[in-house]
Motif scaffolding. Structure first.
Motif, PDB file in Angstrom:
ATOM      1  N   ARG A  14      42.526  28.512  40.737  1.00 44.90           N
ATOM      2  CA  ARG A  14      42.049  29.393  41.804  1.00 44.90           C
ATOM      3  C   ARG A  14      42.990  29.387  43.007  1.00 44.90           C
ATOM      4  NH1 ARG A  14      35.417  29.371  41.997  1.00 44.90           N
ATOM      5  NH2 ARG A  14      35.117  29.968  39.814  1.00 44.90           N
ATOM      6  N   ARG A  99      34.828  27.645  47.121  1.00 48.61           N
ATOM      7  CA  ARG A  99      35.433  28.888  46.650  1.00 48.61           C
ATOM      8  C   ARG A  99      36.643  28.640  45.754  1.00 48.61           C
ATOM      9  NH1 ARG A  99      35.137  34.220  48.223  1.00 48.61           N
ATOM     10  NH2 ARG A  99      32.976  33.617  48.522  1.00 48.61           N
ATOM     11  N   HIS A 172      25.763  40.935  37.857  1.00 49.56           N
ATOM     12  CA  HIS A 172      26.303  39.598  38.087  1.00 49.56           C
ATOM     13  C   HIS A 172      25.407  38.528  37.462  1.00 49.56           C
ATOM     14  CE1 HIS A 172      29.303  41.342  40.614  1.00 49.56           C
ATOM     15  NE2 HIS A 172      28.422  41.790  41.490  1.00 49.56           N
ATOM     16  N   SER A 175      26.438  38.602  33.883  1.00 46.97           N
ATOM     17  CA  SER A 175      27.728  37.945  33.665  1.00 46.97           C
ATOM     18  C   SER A 175      27.580  36.425  33.760  1.00 46.97           C
ATOM     19  CB  SER A 175      28.771  38.446  34.665  1.00 46.97           C
ATOM     20  OG  SER A 175      28.451  38.065  35.990  1.00 46.97           O
ATOM     21  N   PHE A 176      26.653  35.954  34.599  1.00 41.77           N
ATOM     22  CA  PHE A 176      26.379  34.518  34.674  1.00 41.77           C
ATOM     23  C   PHE A 176      25.801  34.026  33.356  1.00 41.77           C
ATOM     24  CE2 PHE A 176      23.310  31.086  35.484  1.00 41.77           C
ATOM     25  CZ  PHE A 176      24.116  30.149  36.127  1.00 41.77           C
ATOM     26  N   TRP A 221      27.014  31.507  42.170  1.00 39.43           N
ATOM     27  CA  TRP A 221      27.692  32.572  41.430  1.00 39.43           C
ATOM     28  C   TRP A 221      27.491  33.925  42.121  1.00 39.43           C
ATOM     29  CZ3 TRP A 221      30.410  32.537  36.672  1.00 39.43           C
ATOM     30  CH2 TRP A 221      30.584  33.769  36.051  1.00 39.43           C
ATOM     31  N   LEU A 222      26.246  34.213  42.490  1.00 41.93           N
ATOM     32  CA  LEU A 222      25.940  35.501  43.124  1.00 41.93           C
ATOM     33  C   LEU A 222      26.584  35.610  44.502  1.00 41.93           C
ATOM     34  CD1 LEU A 222      22.189  36.003  42.145  1.00 41.93           C
ATOM     35  CD2 LEU A 222      24.189  37.173  41.205  1.00 41.93           C
ATOM     36  N   GLU A 224      29.346  34.205  45.432  1.00 39.53           N
ATOM     37  CA  GLU A 224      30.780  34.389  45.231  1.00 39.53           C
ATOM     38  C   GLU A 224      31.096  35.797  44.758  1.00 39.53           C
ATOM     39  OE1 GLU A 224      33.532  32.465  41.978  1.00 39.53           O
ATOM     40  OE2 GLU A 224      33.430  31.125  43.725  1.00 39.53           O
ATOM     41  N   LYS A 225      30.297  36.324  43.844  1.00 40.41           N
ATOM     42  CA  LYS A 225      30.581  37.637  43.275  1.00 40.41           C
ATOM     43  C   LYS A 225      30.250  38.778  44.236  1.00 40.41           C
ATOM     44  CE  LYS A 225      31.859  35.990  39.288  1.00 40.41           C
ATOM     45  NZ  LYS A 225      33.278  36.007  38.891  1.00 40.41           N
ATOM     46  N   THR A 226      29.215  38.627  45.043  1.00 44.39           N
ATOM     47  CA  THR A 226      28.796  39.722  45.925  1.00 44.39           C
ATOM     48  C   THR A 226      29.328  39.586  47.349  1.00 44.39           C
ATOM     49  OG1 THR A 226      26.754  38.617  46.654  1.00 44.39           O
ATOM     50  CG2 THR A 226      26.637  39.938  44.633  1.00 44.39           C
TER      51      THR A 226
END
Length: 246
Positions: A14, A99, A172, A175-176, A221-222, A224-226
């Motif tokens: 990352r 992150r 999302h 995808s998780f 996860w959410l 980070e993705k949103t």
């Protein structure tokens, strides 16, 4: 990115990905008269504030472009905008740690992972945050109260109705499930309430001891993705069998 022995495996991929995009990198220059600039160990952070307040309007940094510290400072700058400077010094490196870490790779230490034990590539940013805290205290005064800052939802999120918010997060969530090989009926999003809290119901097939970790992982996860401060809760469903409820 050159090979560095102080980049733990959990951060390597990352960090390398973040180094491809450094929009807040500034090779030279200083903060404006209304801003604040600190430098430590070859790194520099430059902040500008909203109308003399402690809220950060713009953040830039200077660092070697291929160094892992540049990825850490880029993540810090992204987090800083819209937050008070004390939030950056209190929680900025914790955000960067989360992150930039791949949760599928074991952490570099046992127990609680912090910026102080996450690897030598966090050492200089830690010194920079300590210098920033000193400068901010000198300019704004030392805070004696608790930091209750909670980043609000974005304007784009606020404009969505419940259906729109649901449509945003559902892909999302799927995808998780796919990434963690979780059955499609393991849990379901059943409500987004007036406070924008998301409520899930777990199926009886999910062991009770697995639910807290799954909920926490999905929330991270959410977020980070949103890019939103998603908060997840579980909806308790009473057993339909009256005898088992006794």
């Amino acid at each position: 990115m050159g090979e560095r022995s102080d980049i733990p495996a959990a951060f390597a991929e990352r960090i390398a990905e973040q180094l491809k995009s450094l929009p807040h990198l500034q090779k030279s220059g200083a903060a404006s008269a209304a801003g604040l600039s600190v430098a430590e160990a070859g790194l520099e952070l430059m902040l500008e504030f909203e109308n003399g307040s402690e809220t950060i309007r713009q953040a830039r940094f200077s660092a070697p472009e291929t160094a892992p510290e540049a990825a850490i400072l880029e993540t810090l700058c992204s987090y800083a905008i819209g937050a008070p400077v004390r939030e950056l010094t209190d929680h900025g490196l914790i955000f960067a740690l989360q992150r930039l870490r791949d949760p599928e790779i074991p952490a570099p230490v046992n127990g609680v992972l912090t910026p102080r034990n996450a690897g030598a590539c966090f050492a200089a940013p830690l010194k920079l945050m300590a210098a920033l805290r000193r400068e901010a205290d000198a300019r704004f005064g030392r805070h004696s109260d608790t930091n209750f800052f909670d980043r609000p939802y974005s304007d784009a999120w606020k404009k969505l109705d419940k259906a729109g918010k649901r449509d945003l997060v559902l892909p999302h969530i799927e995808s998780f499930r796919d990434a963690h090989k979780i059955a499609g009926d393991a849990f379901e999003l059943v409500e987004i309430d007036q406070y924008d809290r998301l409520f899930l119901v777990f199926s009886d097939e999910v062991p009770v001891w697995d639910k807290p970790a799954m909920l926490m992982d999905l929330e991270h996860w959410l977020r980070e993705k949103t890019g939103e401060r998603i908060e997840l809760f579980t909806e308790v469903v009473k057993d339909a069998n009256r005898i088992r409820r006794l």
